[in-house]
Design an enzyme around this catalytic site. Sequence first.
Site, short mmCIF file in Angstrom:
data_model
loop_
_atom_site.label_atom_id
_atom_site.label_comp_id
_atom_site.label_asym_id
_atom_site.label_seq_id
_atom_site.Cartn_x
_atom_site.Cartn_y
_atom_site.Cartn_z
CE LYS A 154 -4.01 0.15 2.13
NZ LYS A 154 -5.05 0.13 1.08
N1 PMP Z 1 -7.21 -3.56 -3.22
C1 PMP Z 1 -6.86 -2.28 -3.03
C2 PMP Z 1 -6.23 -1.55 -4.15
C3 PMP Z 1 -7.07 -1.66 -1.79
O1 PMP Z 1 -6.70 -0.40 -1.60
C4 PMP Z 1 -7.70 -2.39 -0.76
C5 PMP Z 1 -7.97 -1.72 0.57
N2 PMP Z 1 -6.91 -1.89 1.47
C6 PMP Z 1 -8.06 -3.72 -1.00
C7 PMP Z 1 -7.81 -4.27 -2.24
C8 PMP Z 1 -8.69 -4.57 0.07
O2 PMP Z 1 -7.75 -4.87 1.07
P1 PMP Z 1 -8.18 -5.12 2.57
O3 PMP Z 1 -9.25 -6.15 2.53
O4 PMP Z 1 -6.96 -5.59 3.24
O5 PMP Z 1 -8.68 -3.82 3.10
#
Ligand code: PMP
Length: 305
Positions: A154
Amino acid sequence: MPSYAFLHKQFVPLEEAKIGVMTHALHYGTAIFEGIRGNWNSLKQQVYLFRLKEHYQRLLRGCCLLRINLPYTADELCQITIELVRKCAFKEDIYIRPLAYKSSQALGVRLHDLEDDFLVFATPWGRYLDTDKCRCTISSWRRPEANVIPPQAKITGLYINNAFAKTEAMAKGFDEAIMLAPDGHISEGSGENIFLVIDGKLVTPASYNSILIGITRDTVIKLAQNELGVETIERPIDRSELYTAQECFLTGTAAHITPVAEIDHYQIGDGKAGKITAKLKKIYAEVIKGNHQKYQSWCTAVYKK
Ligand code: PMP
């Protein structure tokens, strides 16, 4: 209600939490962020932080990639976060935003020879995708491949890709964008992973399809297997499979489980949450609020009783 942030190794009132205009991360996107939910359980008068440690383990992997050295372990980051939410004393659903960033007041594109800092704040936040029936479109913006910017981390700078896609989708009258991987297979939403139901099984893009390995994605895979006996297949997905799927939903910390009603004007199923989607959504809602005994270990209670 007064809110607080943790910044420069201390807790400060949120309105006093400021960073300098020359901060490296602001100019070059050199930071790793997380999004963590705190879910309010009114019956238990408790906020539960969902899969807190997993979020910080992912943050620390991103830090390793960006050469950000934090003086904290995942457990210490969890403790800071619990203390922060306790100080804020929220009695509602909240969203927690940790950020590990290049804090040097210095110019020059690079990752080395820079200072690092960690900040975190919490804010009340209800629904992200403001609909039970999300309308999506395939974006003209593609996800970067892992040798351009690794989508598994991220990285704040990476999210301009997601922002392009989200704004384009909304300008066209849709709620969310679904981005393709560089090779044309389905990747993910602008802030969510995507699942299809095909012949009674869940199908979702694999780690090599330029996705973030979502924590909600992992949760859904486990709940589907354990609670519904439904298997998940991780594999490349063609665009046409999306348009003809029996069910489709998005998963994310912010978006929870959001049923998809329509993609590029193709109605998915009967345009309502499908059977498996609805079941998963119901179980998930109880699990994240700390109401499911079996998954209590995923929930960190904030307030002392
Ligand atoms: N893909 C992207 C690009 C994201 O930003 C997120 C949010 N964090 C997710 C998928 C989903 O991840 P998570 O379930 O860990 O929040």
